[in-house]
Design an enzyme around this catalytic site. Structure first.
Site, PDB file in Angstrom:
ATOM      1  N   HIS A 252      41.593  -3.322  -9.608  1.00 34.48           N
ATOM      2  CA  HIS A 252      41.061  -4.679  -9.711  1.00 34.48           C
ATOM      3  C   HIS A 252      42.207  -5.704  -9.797  1.00 34.48           C
ATOM      4  O   HIS A 252      42.277  -6.644  -9.000  1.00 34.48           O
ATOM      5  CB  HIS A 252      40.163  -4.770 -10.952  1.00 34.48           C
ATOM      6  N   GLU A 253      43.103  -5.490 -10.755  1.00 25.30           N
ATOM      7  CA  GLU A 253      44.189  -6.462 -10.937  1.00 25.30           C
ATOM      8  C   GLU A 253      45.140  -6.447  -9.734  1.00 25.30           C
ATOM      9  O   GLU A 253      45.711  -7.474  -9.377  1.00 25.30           O
ATOM     10  CB  GLU A 253      44.949  -6.211 -12.243  1.00 25.30           C
TER      11      GLU A 253
ATOM     12  N   GLU B  46      38.313 -13.609  -7.174  1.00 26.82           N
ATOM     13  CA  GLU B  46      37.579 -12.437  -7.678  1.00 26.82           C
ATOM     14  C   GLU B  46      37.110 -11.557  -6.516  1.00 26.82           C
ATOM     15  O   GLU B  46      37.014 -10.339  -6.655  1.00 26.82           O
ATOM     16  CB  GLU B  46      36.401 -12.914  -8.536  1.00 26.82           C
TER      17      GLU B  46
ATOM     18  N   HIS C  61      43.825  -8.809  -7.220  1.00 26.48           N
ATOM     19  CA  HIS C  61      44.231 -10.184  -7.533  1.00 26.48           C
ATOM     20  C   HIS C  61      45.699 -10.380  -7.143  1.00 26.48           C
ATOM     21  O   HIS C  61      46.080 -11.402  -6.577  1.00 26.48           O
ATOM     22  CB  HIS C  61      44.093 -10.448  -9.036  1.00 26.48           C
TER      23      HIS C  61
END
Ligand code: ZN
Length: 504
Positions: free
Chosen positions: A268-269, A298, A272
């Protein structure tokens, strides 16, 4: 050099100098979250408050306003999606916005949210919503005042939403999220009614932390996070921040007895981070080199975490390595069991622990409740009851305490009203972008099966990252997918993946 061009150069220099300060502030905050000794907290808060004040002064400097007024009608601003046009448009938008909110209101909000966050921590710990409710009411009142200062065409909530998702309108977002809710609620109920539960206990076996670190780093490198221009550290609450054009920091947390926590957190990170690293560094500190909106940001994390990272093709490539690193936990587990376990759907009370499908219902509940408060239809004192009713209605479960209900999120205490919907917008954009990539690149699954994530990452770089703020979120969505925001694809992708697992 023409007068116009020299003015524009002056404008860019002003903005880039401000970004020396904002990136320094971000570094202080990153350090505060990751390394700061406990007793150094007070001085750090003073540093941060002081710097934030200096930044605000620069951002509302009347000379900047004059410069922007002069340039707003110039040839450089004529094409609003060009790099120069977007620079003038976005800096002006930001300047106008900041100048509209009275300094007294800024101070009142800063104080109310600082007090609010401390009170929230205590209220959550003691499961005592009543002790926090008056302060929360005050925060919402100040947010209403902020919306009035900012101005709006439709409803006050539009002004708040616009802070996080410029160009998005409440009624449009609400229409899509309503449609999503009406299709998700029955899907989740069908899954529950199937009576099947994947072998999720395999994810709770022992996964030694040093090996989780190795695996997380390998996977994030493979999908395209560049460790030459970034770092991964450990914090209780994972996040991603950028501290300069070649300096993106991501964090995660490890749980020796839960595989998902760090692995999907890192994906997830990294998503980003890959976005931040894909912005054009020559425009660092200027709108063409800044992320488009929170919803678009997101979407990039959700693409890698869910659409890629929870796909069978991703694991056809990575599972042998996972079994090699974690033989005690996974050697006897067939790929398909593992795949089912990481895609398990089950209604739960805590948003941050929710699965891919039910997550959006947690968001929709918050989105509906905060609008009701801003519109004056709901009093903060009645929030717990309204909260529990909606959980019962949409997820079929209700919290037995406010700590695991209305008190679970920090957002409202921090004045982040209008923020929540960007999480679901991210999921919706992700599903639409993924489909567009598939149309243009062909068989993504066979690429992922071969461990080839480069074409997909480059596609994102080119279609989304490099454009920075040249387009608003809704414009960018349209440009990339040829369509407006819709819930159909998200739902279809979920059904396609979940139907075989649950025999729907
Ligand atoms: Zn995120």
């Amino acid at each position: 050099m023409s007068n116009e061009k020299s003015r524009f150069k002056q404008l860019c220099q002003q903005a880039q100098e401000t970004s020396y300060l904002t990136s320094t502030l971000a570094l202080l905050e990153w350090d505060q979250q990751t390394k700061l000794p406990a007793l150094a907290d007070d001085y750090r808060s003073d540093q941060i408050t002081f710097l934030a004040g200096e930044i605000h002064k620069r951002q509302t400097d009347p000379r900047l306003g004059d410069l922007l007024d002069e340039l707003a009608d110039s040839k450089l601003a004529a094409d609003k999606s060009s790099d120069t046009g977007a620079t003038i448009r976005e800096l002006k938008r930001e300047f106008d916005k900041r100048s509209k909110i009275p300094a007294t209101l800024v101070q009142e909000l800063a104080k109310a949210t600082s007090v609010g966050q401390t009170m929230w921590v205590h209220a959550r710990r003691n499961n005592n919503f009543g002790s926090f409710s008056p302060q929360l009411k005050k925060i919402f009142e100040l947010k209403k005042a902020e919306a009035e200062s900012l101005g709006f065409e439709g409803c006050p909530y539009d002004a708040l939403l616009d802070e996080y998702e410029p160009g998005a309108k409440t009624h449009e977002v609400a229409a899509v999220l309503d449609a999503l809710r009406s299709d998700l609620v029955p899907l989740v109920a069908e899954i529950a009614a199937s009576g099947y539960s994947p072998p999720v206990e395999i994810l709770r076996r022992q996964f030694p932390i040093e090996l989780q670190q190795v695996f997380g780093r390998e996977a994030s490198t493979k999908i395209g996070f560049d460790y030459g221009r970034g770092r991964l550290d450990v914090t209780p609450h994972p996040f991603c921040t950028e501290l300069g054009p070649n300096d993106c920091r991501i964090t995660t947390r490890y749980d020796e007895y839960f595989f998902n926590s760090s692995f999907f957190g890192i994906l997830h990170e990294s998503g980003h981070g890959i976005y931040e690293q894909g912005l054009r560094s020559e425009f660092y500190g200027l709108p063409p080199g800044k992320y488009c909106s929170l919803g678009i940001h997101e979407s990039q994390s959700r693409l890698w975490e869910n659409l890629v990272g929870r796909s069978i093709s991703f694991w056809q490539y990575f599972y042998p390595r996972a079994q090699e690193l974690f033989p005690a936990a996974l050697q006897d587990v067939p790929l398909n069991d593992f795949f089912q376990a990481i895609n398990h759907v089950s209604p739960s009370l805590i948003r941050v622990e929710a699965d891919e499908a039910t997550y959006n219902l947690h968001i929709i509940i918050r989105f509906e409740l905060e609008q009701a408060i801003i519109n004056g239809e709901l009093d903060t004192d009645d929030l717990p009851m309204a909260w529990n009713e909606k959980y019962e209605q949409y997820l079929g479960i209700a919290p037995s305490t406010d700590a695991e209900g209305v008190l679970q999120d920090v957002h409202w205490s921090a004045g982040l009203v209008g923020y929540f919907s960007t999480y679901s917008l991210g999921n919706l954009y992700a599903s639409q972008f993924f489909e567009a990539a598939r149309d243009e690149l062909g068989d993504l699954d066979s690429m992922f099966r071969d461990g080839d994530f480069v074409p997909f990452k480059q596609w994102l770089n080119e279609k989304i990252h490099r454009l920075g703020q040249c387009y608003s979120g809704p414009e960018l969505g349209h440009r990339v997918t040829g369509q407006g925001l819709s819930h159909q694809l998200l739902l279809r992708q979920l059904r396609d993946k979940l139907s075989p697992i649950y025999g729907l």
